[in-house]
Design a protein around this motif. Structure first.
Motif, PDB file in Angstrom:
ATOM      1  N   CYS A 146       0.847  -1.200   0.000  1.00 52.85           N
ATOM      2  CA  CYS A 146       0.000   0.000   0.000  1.00 52.85           C
ATOM      3  C   CYS A 146       0.883   1.251   0.000  1.00 52.85           C
ATOM      4  CB  CYS A 146      -0.898   0.020   1.229  1.00 52.85           C
ATOM      5  SG  CYS A 146      -1.920  -1.463   1.416  1.00 52.85           S
ATOM      6  N   GLU A 147       0.407   2.306  -0.629  1.00 53.47           N
ATOM      7  CA  GLU A 147       1.159   3.558  -0.640  1.00 53.47           C
ATOM      8  C   GLU A 147       1.182   4.202   0.750  1.00 53.47           C
ATOM      9  OE1 GLU A 147      -0.414   6.242  -3.505  1.00 53.47           O
ATOM     10  OE2 GLU A 147      -0.203   4.843  -5.182  1.00 53.47           O
ATOM     11  N   ASN A 148       0.041   4.138   1.427  1.00 49.47           N
ATOM     12  CA  ASN A 148      -0.086   4.789   2.724  1.00 49.47           C
ATOM     13  C   ASN A 148      -0.797   3.878   3.710  1.00 49.47           C
ATOM     14  OD1 ASN A 148      -0.778   7.407   0.619  1.00 49.47           O
ATOM     15  ND2 ASN A 148       0.946   7.578   2.005  1.00 49.47           N
ATOM     16  N   ILE A 149      -0.313   3.895   4.946  1.00 48.39           N
ATOM     17  CA  ILE A 149      -0.875   3.074   6.016  1.00 48.39           C
ATOM     18  C   ILE A 149      -1.067   3.956   7.237  1.00 48.39           C
ATOM     19  CG2 ILE A 149      -0.450   1.133   7.589  1.00 48.39           C
ATOM     20  CD1 ILE A 149       1.509   0.052   5.383  1.00 48.39           C
ATOM     21  N   PHE A 184      -0.732   5.996  13.954  1.00 53.21           N
ATOM     22  CA  PHE A 184       0.633   5.777  13.488  1.00 53.21           C
ATOM     23  C   PHE A 184       0.609   5.610  11.974  1.00 53.21           C
ATOM     24  CE2 PHE A 184       4.722   3.384  13.298  1.00 53.21           C
ATOM     25  CZ  PHE A 184       5.494   4.292  14.019  1.00 53.21           C
ATOM     26  N   CYS A 185       1.224   6.552  11.268  1.00 53.85           N
ATOM     27  CA  CYS A 185       1.084   6.570   9.811  1.00 53.85           C
ATOM     28  C   CYS A 185       2.411   6.362   9.093  1.00 53.85           C
ATOM     29  CB  CYS A 185       0.423   7.868   9.345  1.00 53.85           C
ATOM     30  SG  CYS A 185       1.197   9.394   9.878  1.00 53.85           S
ATOM     31  N   TYR A 186       2.291   5.752   7.912  1.00 48.81           N
ATOM     32  CA  TYR A 186       3.437   5.469   7.051  1.00 48.81           C
ATOM     33  C   TYR A 186       3.130   5.966   5.647  1.00 48.81           C
ATOM     34  CZ  TYR A 186       6.258   2.787   3.737  1.00 48.81           C
ATOM     35  OH  TYR A 186       7.068   2.426   2.691  1.00 48.81           O
ATOM     36  N   ASP A 187       4.082   6.692   5.082  1.00 53.56           N
ATOM     37  CA  ASP A 187       3.966   7.213   3.717  1.00 53.56           C
ATOM     38  C   ASP A 187       5.092   6.602   2.889  1.00 53.56           C
ATOM     39  OD1 ASP A 187       4.068   8.710   1.362  1.00 53.56           O
ATOM     40  OD2 ASP A 187       3.406  10.539   2.341  1.00 53.56           O
ATOM     41  N   ALA A 188       4.726   5.787   1.889  1.00 51.42           N
ATOM     42  CA  ALA A 188       5.738   5.120   1.077  1.00 51.42           C
ATOM     43  C   ALA A 188       6.589   6.115   0.301  1.00 51.42           C
ATOM     44  CB  ALA A 188       5.076   4.135   0.117  1.00 51.42           C
TER      45      ALA A 188
END
Length: 281
Positions: free
Chosen positions: A177-180, A194-198
């Motif tokens: 996924c691009e973003n989580i 808690f976020c993740y940006d590829a």
């Protein structure tokens, strides 16, 4: 004038209790995106009440969607929420295959459980099917329980350090996924997302002070803002901050108005405080 953007929102329609499509439609619309709902089931009120009417819409979904195919509709976003049966996964995957184009954002809220437990309407087979659906997403918004289900991680009473959350995100990256964003994490006196940006390869915690007790529908508020912002080109971390800030205000307002927990959050009272953003702002 540029055409108005559209999101197909696939979720249950619950008449009372502020959740699912009755949350998604007004919030996505407020953000100037046309919300086009596809009901997975119809309920008089959500299952948190002592009794409720329930009508499974599975047998009608293909007929419903076939009319959209005749109209040659296109969508800038596809948002999925509660999936009520194994057959619905097939229908939703077919919908994504047919309607997703190069510019369509697919946002999956993998509704499966909470507080370390799978919902009674789910089983291991449906959880496996949800993993397949998540692989088709550009953005996913699991809560902590759902992130653990997706990755086969022990929930362990939900006591996760930031290092443990990073490891959990590392496992979720396998879904491409691009973003989580892992939502609603208890974090001392705060609730964390808690976020993740590829794109930037960064993991960050976005915090808000905890207000009151858990209310139904806040996940639907969150995913609706994330979805509308995604098609409007808003930076992902900024969108997570906007969603978490708005939910905090909704909870505060609901407490002030003495709204019962089962009635969700009184977002209508402060909907005007949710500004429209796009990539230019």
């Amino acid at each position: 004038m540029a055409k108005q953007k559209k999101i197909a929102a696939i979720n249950d329609f619950t008449g009372y209790g502020r959740c699912s499509l009755t949350v998604a439609i007004p919030i996505i619309s407020k953000l100037k995106v046309n919300c086009c709902p596809i009901p997975t089931s119809i309920l008089s009120n959500h299952s948190g009440f002592d009794s409720f009417y329930f009508n499974d819409f599975t047998d009608h979904m293909n007929e419903y969607i076939s009319e959209w195919k005749k109209l040659s509709l296109s969508f800038d976003g596809i948002l999925t929420g509660f999936v009520g049966s194994a057959r619905q996964f097939d229908i939703i995957e077919d919908f994504i295959n047919y309607f997703k184009n190069a510019g369509t954002k697919v946002i999956v809220d993998p509704v499966m459980g909470d507080d370390g437990r799978i919902y009674s309407s789910y089983n291991s087979d449906m959880c496996s099917r949800m993993k397949e659906l998540v692989r088709r997403a550009d953005i996913i918004t699991p809560n902590l329980t759902e992130a653990c289900i997706l990755t086969g991680t022990d929930y362990d009473n939900g006591d996760f350090s930031e290092e443990s959350l990073r490891k959990l995100v590392d496992k979720l990256k396998c879904f491409d996924c691009e973003n989580i964003v892992i939502t609603g994490i208890p974090y001392g006196n705060y609730i964390g997302n808690f976020c993740y940006d590829a794109g930037s390869n960064l993991c960050e915690m976005v915090e808000q002070e905890r207000e009151g007790k858990t209310r139904c529908g806040t996940g639907d508020v969150f995913s609706s803002i994330i979805a509308a912002d995604a098609v409007n080109g808003v930076d992902f971390k900024k969108s997570v901050m906007r969603a978490s800030t708005f939910i905090k205000k909704c909870v505060e307002t609901s407490i002030q108005l003495d709204i019962p927990l089962t009635d969700g959050v009184a977002f209508e009272e402060i909907l005007d405080e949710l500004p429209v953003e796009n990539k230019e702002t």
